[in-house]
Scaffold this active site. Structure first.
Site, PDB file in Angstrom:
ATOM      1  N   TRP A  18      -2.960  -2.670  -1.543  1.00  0.00           N
ATOM      2  CA  TRP A  18      -2.655  -4.082  -1.781  1.00  0.00           C
ATOM      3  C   TRP A  18      -3.424  -4.821  -0.695  1.00  0.00           C
ATOM      4  O   TRP A  18      -3.048  -4.791   0.473  1.00  0.00           O
ATOM      5  CB  TRP A  18      -1.155  -4.318  -1.665  1.00  0.00           C
TER       6      TRP A  18
ATOM      7  N   HIS B 214      18.173 -35.174 -10.789  1.00  0.00           N
ATOM      8  CA  HIS B 214      17.539 -35.754  -9.602  1.00  0.00           C
ATOM      9  C   HIS B 214      16.029 -35.514  -9.588  1.00  0.00           C
ATOM     10  O   HIS B 214      15.396 -35.633  -8.547  1.00  0.00           O
ATOM     11  CB  HIS B 214      18.181 -35.192  -8.336  1.00  0.00           C
TER      12      HIS B 214
ATOM     13  N   LYS C 234      12.137 -13.843 -12.450  1.00  0.00           N
ATOM     14  CA  LYS C 234      11.745 -12.676 -13.238  1.00  0.00           C
ATOM     15  C   LYS C 234      10.740 -13.075 -14.305  1.00  0.00           C
ATOM     16  O   LYS C 234       9.758 -12.388 -14.526  1.00  0.00           O
ATOM     17  CB  LYS C 234      13.004 -12.063 -13.861  1.00  0.00           C
TER      18      LYS C 234
ATOM     19  N   ASN D 177      -1.234   1.831   5.854  1.00  0.00           N
ATOM     20  CA  ASN D 177      -0.414   0.767   5.257  1.00  0.00           C
ATOM     21  C   ASN D 177       0.078  -0.095   6.409  1.00  0.00           C
ATOM     22  O   ASN D 177       0.785   0.413   7.283  1.00  0.00           O
ATOM     23  CB  ASN D 177       0.764   1.400   4.504  1.00  0.00           C
ATOM     24  N   GLY D 178      -0.296  -1.369   6.413  1.00  0.00           N
ATOM     25  CA  GLY D 178       0.120  -2.254   7.510  1.00  0.00           C
ATOM     26  C   GLY D 178      -1.027  -3.161   7.882  1.00  0.00           C
ATOM     27  O   GLY D 178      -1.986  -3.313   7.116  1.00  0.00           O
TER      28      GLY D 178
ATOM     29  N   LYS E  76       5.663  -3.807  -4.506  1.00  0.00           N
ATOM     30  CA  LYS E  76       7.100  -3.547  -4.529  1.00  0.00           C
ATOM     31  C   LYS E  76       7.752  -3.834  -3.187  1.00  0.00           C
ATOM     32  O   LYS E  76       8.795  -4.446  -3.094  1.00  0.00           O
ATOM     33  CB  LYS E  76       7.316  -2.085  -4.925  1.00  0.00           C
TER      34      LYS E  76
ATOM     35  N   ARG F 173       3.407   0.091  -5.101  1.00  0.00           N
ATOM     36  CA  ARG F 173       3.351  -0.516  -3.768  1.00  0.00           C
ATOM     37  C   ARG F 173       2.084  -1.357  -3.566  1.00  0.00           C
ATOM     38  O   ARG F 173       1.944  -2.045  -2.546  1.00  0.00           O
ATOM     39  CB  ARG F 173       3.406   0.568  -2.696  1.00  0.00           C
TER      40      ARG F 173
ATOM     41  N   GLU G 203       7.334 -13.770 -12.706  1.00  0.00           N
ATOM     42  CA  GLU G 203       6.723 -12.546 -12.168  1.00  0.00           C
ATOM     43  C   GLU G 203       6.051 -11.694 -13.234  1.00  0.00           C
ATOM     44  O   GLU G 203       4.965 -11.196 -13.026  1.00  0.00           O
ATOM     45  CB  GLU G 203       7.826 -11.659 -11.570  1.00  0.00           C
TER      46      GLU G 203
ATOM     47  N   CYS H 185       0.841  -1.194   0.000  1.00  0.00           N
ATOM     48  CA  CYS H 185       0.000   0.000   0.000  1.00  0.00           C
ATOM     49  C   CYS H 185       0.875   1.242   0.000  1.00  0.00           C
ATOM     50  O   CYS H 185       1.949   1.265   0.589  1.00  0.00           O
ATOM     51  CB  CYS H 185      -0.937   0.095   1.207  1.00  0.00           C
TER      52      CYS H 185
ATOM     53  N   GLU I 122      17.247 -16.326 -10.444  1.00  0.00           N
ATOM     54  CA  GLU I 122      16.771 -14.968 -10.710  1.00  0.00           C
ATOM     55  C   GLU I 122      16.074 -14.889 -12.078  1.00  0.00           C
ATOM     56  O   GLU I 122      15.023 -14.254 -12.209  1.00  0.00           O
ATOM     57  CB  GLU I 122      17.965 -13.994 -10.630  1.00  0.00           C
TER      58      GLU I 122
HETATM   59  O1  M6R Z   1      12.986  -4.562  -1.045  1.00  0.00           O
HETATM   60  P1  M6R Z   1      13.591  -5.945  -0.983  1.00  0.00           P
HETATM   61  O2  M6R Z   1      14.833  -6.069  -1.816  1.00  0.00           O
HETATM   62  O3  M6R Z   1      13.828  -6.408   0.419  1.00  0.00           O
HETATM   63  O4  M6R Z   1      12.494  -6.898  -1.613  1.00  0.00           O
HETATM   64  C1  M6R Z   1      12.658  -8.280  -1.598  1.00  0.00           C
HETATM   65  C2  M6R Z   1      11.639  -8.969  -2.488  1.00  0.00           C
HETATM   66  O5  M6R Z   1      10.337  -8.690  -2.049  1.00  0.00           O
HETATM   67  C3  M6R Z   1      11.766  -8.535  -3.958  1.00  0.00           C
HETATM   68  O6  M6R Z   1      13.050  -8.774  -4.443  1.00  0.00           O
HETATM   69  C4  M6R Z   1      10.746  -9.308  -4.818  1.00  0.00           C
HETATM   70  O7  M6R Z   1      11.054 -10.667  -4.854  1.00  0.00           O
HETATM   71  C5  M6R Z   1      10.677  -8.727  -6.217  1.00  0.00           C
HETATM   72  N1  M6R Z   1       9.331  -8.774  -6.680  1.00  0.00           N
HETATM   73  C6  M6R Z   1      11.535  -9.476  -7.179  1.00  0.00           C
HETATM   74  O8  M6R Z   1      11.460  -8.978  -8.461  1.00  0.00           O
END
Ligand code: M6R
Length: 611
Positions: A75, A507, A488, A101-102, A606, A29, A491, A2, A484
């Site tokens: 969110w 395996h 990506k 937010n929280g 984010k 966010r 996502e 949020c 990674e």
């Molecule tokens: O702000 P941070 O680097 O701590 O965030 C960690 C993860 O939430 C963040 O990397 C998330 O996995 C992203 N969506 C990856 O693209």
């Protein structure tokens, strides 16, 4: 999760314009619903809508004019993303409004008690109890800031919140506990936001609120108090970023711009810190270097993409700093039993510096007497403040929800820390340090050249965009790179992708290999190159189609693979920086080709400030 924003200004003026503009910058966010409350000459106007911010903007019509306003982009945690559950939330009379937010953990008990006292609820959210609790205090004649302070004594959980009240049109009250909140004060106005990106158009002078603090904002003025009501002498800081840096700058998406900036992320991480001799100066770690020299065990912890950087950091520290290093998912580490070990150090790696699980693991480490260090991008964030020492990555604002340049900045910062530690601990010879340093300082220019080779990446992206599933393989330092690449892709394109150690494939995952599942293999010329080639043979023998990311000019690999993406030759310790860029771009293009909103993928946010 949020985004919240608020403003209060001298005299009446357009409030909805600045709020919408700020929410656009905060939308990353959380973006399943949005809302605004404006204090007007004759009360308060509230508009809120489920869905993207554009729906709210469409519902506003003429600009809403007033003296103060709050806005929210959500969110969802409690209650579906509907109009009703969108913030702001109001008291029974609709006179005061809250954005939050929280999570209010004890909201059920509070709600039941308030309902018994006759309060009527309009939403299913946890947040709404805050509005009714403040209302209760206000009905007793308590001033707004004090009413918020008394309310927060009943709240268990996390919050960043902003409150406006038609009975106090010239003020806005904000408070934080474990969710980010920044105040900006300018001539005749004051602002509050979850992220500096929303303040940069107004001011670069900001005050980072601390947990448990409550702020009263009036035009051009700020007063801060603690939870016990005592006044705080606040300190202001200058934001290191400009408004331009937080905009798209001509790129179609933030993600594209930020991948393009990965080379700059390495440049910025190294600037003023790395000498060609291999000597590294990290001011933020110097005070704890004697302790790091004696440290028996180094744990690197993080979530998501930052965890992949942490894994690379652990491998680097094992190899070049002689450390017993390991990487742990913060969400797991925080709930495990630890031996008390004063000779251990924990590195928390995070772009935002606000990730709840990483903060949880950090608190755990502090409680066990560990030295704590941060590898953080956002200056002044919670992790940066909570750690004993640390390194800022200086990657600039990252707006795309999928993390790209922040990862590269983290890997570069961890490589610098490794060089510094390796030399200090006597585990790395001057010659080896110099070789790595030279390769690292050449890396940004090499990364720039990768953009000229986008055609081969585009072909690979097309293959992935047509697939339902994909496998990403790599060994040693290329293993986290494979993880990674897979993260990506899933996502931003919603193609199901798995990252595996190439040696682990036989395996189990090898059962999935057929001609319909592309297999992306990261195989630069490093110490495990030959082993990875054998794994590629295993895939090929089962009819699999291989997209290889390897060292440019590697004819053997090129001949073996169905598609080949070359990265410039470099030191093996630096290869992850170069190999990641095409994987990020591949995922980006696959997402775009599949028509997805790559900057704001579904269900994500984010900054994950809830567990
Ligand atoms: O702000 P941070 O680097 O701590 O965030 C960690 C993860 O939430 C963040 O990397 C998330 O996995 C992203 N969506 C990856 O693209």
């Amino acid at each position: 999760m949020c985004g919240i924003y608020g403003l209060v200004k001298r005299g009446e003026g357009d409030c909805s314009g600045p709020v919408l503009e700020a929410l656009r910058r905060l939308e990353y966010r959380g973006y399943d619903s949005a809302g605004i409350a404006v204090l007007t000459g004759n009360g308060m106007t509230v508009r809120k809508r489920g869905g993207r911010l554009a729906r709210l903007a469409g519902a506003l019509g003429r600009p809403l004019v007033g003296t103060a306003a709050i806005g929210h982009t959500r969110w969802a945690t409690h209650g579906a993303p509907t109009d009703r559950n969108a913030h702001p939330h109001r008291d029974c009379d609709g006179k005061l409004a809250v954005v939050h937010n929280g999570i209010v953990e004890n909201f059920r008990a509070l709600r039941e008690r308030l309902q018994r006292d006759g309060h009527r609820f309009a939403s299913e959210t946890d947040t709404e109890v805050i509005a009714h609790l403040i209302e209760r205090e206000r009905s007793r004649g308590v001033p707004l800031a004090e009413a918020v302070r008394r309310t927060l004594r009943h709240i268990r959980g996390t919050y960043a919140l902003a409150v406006v009240d038609a009975g106090s049109p010239g003020e806005l009250v904000a408070a934080r506990n474990s969710s980010p909140l920044i105040v900006g004060v300018a001539e005749g106005a004051a602002y509050v936001a979850s992220d500096a990106a929303a303040l940069l158009v107004h001011t670069r002078r900001v005050v980072y609120l601390q947990d448990g603090q409550i702020a009263r904002l009036t035009p051009g003025n700020l007063r801060v108090m603690r939870g016990d009501g005592s006044a705080v002498r606040h300190r202001s800081d200058e934001l290191p970023w400009s408004a331009d840096e937080a905009s798209k700058g001509g790129w179609p998406h933030f993600m594209a711009k930020e991948i393009y900036e990965e080379a700059d992320a390495v440049r910025s991480a190294c600037a003023g810190r790395l000498s060609p001799s291999g000597a590294v100066k990290l001011g933020g770690l110097e005070s704890v270097l004697p302790r790091l020299e004696r440290t028996e065990r180094v744990t690197l912890t993080a979530c998501g993409t930052a965890y992949h950087a942490a894994l690379i950091g652990a491998y680097l520290m094992q190899e070049y700093a002689g450390a017993d290093a390991r990487a742990e998912l913060a969400s797991e580490l925080r709930y495990r039993r630890w031996a008390r070990q004063d000779t251990s150090a924990l590195f928390a790696v995070s772009q935002s510096g606000e990730t709840a699980d990483t903060l949880g693991a950090l608190e755990h480490a502090r409680a066990h007497g560990h030295l704590t260090c941060g590898i953080v991008n956002v200056v002044g964030s919670s992790i940066a403040r909570m750690t004993d020492a640390g390194v800022y990555t200086h990657s600039g604002p990252e707006i795309g929800v999928a993390s790209t340049k922040a990862f590269t900045g983290q890997v570069a910062a961890l490589l610098l820390a490794t060089l510094m530690l390796g030399r200090a601990r006597g585990a790395l010879s001057a010659g080896r340090a110099r070789d790595i340093a030279r390769a690292l300082s050449r890396a940004p220019a090499q990364m720039d050249t990768l953009f000229a080779r986008r055609r081969s990446v585009e072909r690979a992206a097309r293959t992935l965009a047509r697939a339902d599933h994909a496998l990403f393989l790599g060994r040693w330092l290329s293993y986290p790179v494979a993880l990674e690449g897979a993260l990506k892709l899933k996502e931003v394109s919603y193609v199901h992708a798995e990252g595996y150690g190439a040696g682990e494939m036989k395996h189990g995952p090898i059962a999935l290999v057929d001609r319909n599942m592309p297999v992306v293999v990261v195989a630069p010329r490093d110490r495990v190159y030959e082993k990875t080639l054998s794994n590629i043979q295993e895939v090929k023998a089962r009819g699999g189609r291989v997209i290889a990311v390897g060292t440019a000019g590697d004819r053997h690999l090129q001949g073996l693979a169905d598609a080949f993406i070359g990265i410039p030759r470099t030191h093996e310790a630096v290869a992850p920086l170069l190999a990641t860029v095409p994987l990020h771009w591949m995922a980006y293009r696959a997402g775009v080709l599949r028509g997805k909103d790559v900057d704001k993928p579904r269900n994500l946010a984010k900054s994950v400030t809830v567990e």
